[in-house]
Write a protein that holds these residues in place. Sequence first.
Motif, PDB file in Angstrom:
ATOM      1  N   VAL A  83      27.485  67.017 109.490  1.00  0.00           N
ATOM      2  CA  VAL A  83      26.778  65.744 109.644  1.00  0.00           C
ATOM      3  C   VAL A  83      25.897  65.441 108.439  1.00  0.00           C
ATOM      4  O   VAL A  83      25.870  64.307 107.943  1.00  0.00           O
ATOM      5  N   PHE A  84      25.173  66.437 107.931  1.00  0.00           N
ATOM      6  CA  PHE A  84      24.155  66.164 106.916  1.00  0.00           C
ATOM      7  C   PHE A  84      24.572  66.519 105.492  1.00  0.00           C
ATOM      8  O   PHE A  84      23.817  66.264 104.558  1.00  0.00           O
ATOM      9  N   ALA A  85      25.755  67.093 105.325  1.00  0.00           N
ATOM     10  CA  ALA A  85      26.193  67.422 103.968  1.00  0.00           C
ATOM     11  C   ALA A  85      27.588  66.917 103.671  1.00  0.00           C
ATOM     12  O   ALA A  85      28.178  67.280 102.667  1.00  0.00           O
ATOM     13  N   SER A  86      28.118  66.063 104.529  1.00  0.00           N
ATOM     14  CA  SER A  86      29.484  65.576 104.363  1.00  0.00           C
ATOM     15  C   SER A  86      29.485  64.079 104.099  1.00  0.00           C
ATOM     16  O   SER A  86      28.667  63.343 104.657  1.00  0.00           O
ATOM     17  N   PRO A  87      30.394  63.594 103.267  1.00  0.00           N
ATOM     18  CA  PRO A  87      30.508  62.131 103.075  1.00  0.00           C
ATOM     19  C   PRO A  87      30.974  61.412 104.329  1.00  0.00           C
ATOM     20  O   PRO A  87      30.866  60.199 104.423  1.00  0.00           O
ATOM     21  N   ARG A  88      31.500  62.150 105.304  1.00  0.00           N
ATOM     22  CA  ARG A  88      31.941  61.575 106.576  1.00  0.00           C
ATOM     23  C   ARG A  88      30.994  61.953 107.709  1.00  0.00           C
ATOM     24  O   ARG A  88      31.394  62.194 108.838  1.00  0.00           O
TER      25      ARG A  88
ATOM     26  N   TRP B 299      31.385  62.745 111.987  1.00  0.00           N
ATOM     27  CA  TRP B 299      31.001  64.002 112.614  1.00  0.00           C
ATOM     28  C   TRP B 299      29.938  63.769 113.690  1.00  0.00           C
ATOM     29  O   TRP B 299      29.934  64.442 114.730  1.00  0.00           O
ATOM     30  N   SER B 300      29.023  62.822 113.450  1.00  0.00           N
ATOM     31  CA  SER B 300      28.022  62.485 114.470  1.00  0.00           C
ATOM     32  C   SER B 300      28.703  61.947 115.722  1.00  0.00           C
ATOM     33  O   SER B 300      28.309  62.275 116.854  1.00  0.00           O
TER      34      SER B 300
ATOM     35  N   ARG C 127      24.111  65.608  99.191  1.00  0.00           N
ATOM     36  CA  ARG C 127      24.875  64.671 100.019  1.00  0.00           C
ATOM     37  C   ARG C 127      24.853  63.326  99.295  1.00  0.00           C
ATOM     38  O   ARG C 127      23.972  62.506  99.472  1.00  0.00           O
ATOM     39  N   GLY C 128      25.824  63.139  98.392  1.00  0.00           N
ATOM     40  CA  GLY C 128      25.810  61.942  97.572  1.00  0.00           C
ATOM     41  C   GLY C 128      24.575  61.933  96.697  1.00  0.00           C
ATOM     42  O   GLY C 128      24.291  62.893  95.981  1.00  0.00           O
ATOM     43  N   ARG C 129      23.786  60.861  96.781  1.00  0.00           N
ATOM     44  CA  ARG C 129      22.557  60.743  96.004  1.00  0.00           C
ATOM     45  C   ARG C 129      21.343  61.283  96.754  1.00  0.00           C
ATOM     46  O   ARG C 129      20.212  61.150  96.290  1.00  0.00           O
ATOM     47  N   THR C 130      21.586  61.887  97.927  1.00  0.00           N
ATOM     48  CA  THR C 130      20.497  62.453  98.725  1.00  0.00           C
ATOM     49  C   THR C 130      20.553  63.969  98.657  1.00  0.00           C
ATOM     50  O   THR C 130      21.630  64.562  98.718  1.00  0.00           O
ATOM     51  N   LEU C 131      19.386  64.596  98.534  1.00  0.00           N
ATOM     52  CA  LEU C 131      19.295  66.051  98.567  1.00  0.00           C
ATOM     53  C   LEU C 131      18.768  66.467  99.929  1.00  0.00           C
ATOM     54  O   LEU C 131      17.676  66.079 100.340  1.00  0.00           O
ATOM     55  N   TRP C 132      19.570  67.250 100.664  1.00  0.00           N
ATOM     56  CA  TRP C 132      19.198  67.750 101.991  1.00  0.00           C
ATOM     57  C   TRP C 132      18.609  69.139 101.848  1.00  0.00           C
ATOM     58  O   TRP C 132      19.182  70.007 101.189  1.00  0.00           O
TER      59      TRP C 132
END
Length: 362
Positions: free
Chosen positions: A30-35, A39-40, A235-240
């Motif tokens: 959910v939090f590290a996938s482009p999809r 998944w949610s 995660r794209g332009r976001t860092l988790w």
Amino acid sequence: MSADTIEATAPVGRARGVLGAVDERFLVPVFASPRGELWSWAHAALELPFLLWGRERSWIAKTGGRTLEVVTVGRASRPRALLERWFDGLTFAAERGLRRAWSPDQLARLPGDLIVVSVHRWLAPRFRAAGWMIVPEVVRWEGALRWVPPAVPNNSLGNDLRKLRRNGFTSETASAPADWREFETRMVVPMARARYGSRALLPSSRLLRELAARGTLVFVRLAGERVAGLAAVPRGRTLWIPLAGIRDGDPDLLHRGASAALYALSFEWARERGFERVDWGRSTSFANDGLHRYRRNWGLHPVPDPLAPLLALRLDAASPVQPSAVFREPVLIETDEGLRTLGPVGSRAGSPLGEAPSAEAP
């Protein structure tokens, strides 16, 4: 404490069990996938059968010299954690068997001053439309990296930043298996146990392997030694940031600014690599928790968590008990426009929560 995020936070997330194991399996997709949205959706579909029915229970609650009857529907542990924060005393009274948990109108007719129902996320809009308040068990914290930390920090954050500069914290990255073992055994696990003892929820070996395959470790160093660390997953332009910890859960390192160094140096590291946003994981939804104030100081703001368990609340309009006697400790609720605050808080009750370039006062 939950696997997301383990740091100086309140214990969040579900207890281990079928649903807890399912939740953890979905964290990385959910939090590290482009999809992540797909998944949610899959997570919600798997959870649906568990939440269509729930056991009805009645409780006696005391607050401010008043006695209330509270009715809950669902697993006892979820609403109990919320109710124990609100009331001076909570006593189990009776159990009345299974009840459908998808009809807000029928549930509203249950006898009680306060009704609390564990609801599925897909059913939450139906309950909101019927006048129920939706309380998430946890919320996430995000922020635009151009605003964190704020250009003009408040006194609390200013003191933390001066401490960071005075002690000379630095950062380094690592990714070897030995580094992940050090991170888990010397930082994540000791920090969680030092803070929460037997209530701490620890990440599984499977989750750590998934994070190691996708992420990088950012360690904070002091006087040449690693004193804190976090897992950084793109995660794209976001860092988790799903995991963080202080070495051996040492309170002296916290006092010297190791936690502040984790925040400040991770933001700097992320900006240098072109990230635009940061997702710093979860906290409880109680707005007066220290973690809320601390993260707001840094310029982060709470957002809904797609995996968060939800509770639907309804206060009987005919009850002599006033809302202020029940919702005396502010909690975040989910609305069609995002998160809002229910209960007394610095800003007026029911005020919206949004992103701003400056930090709030503590």
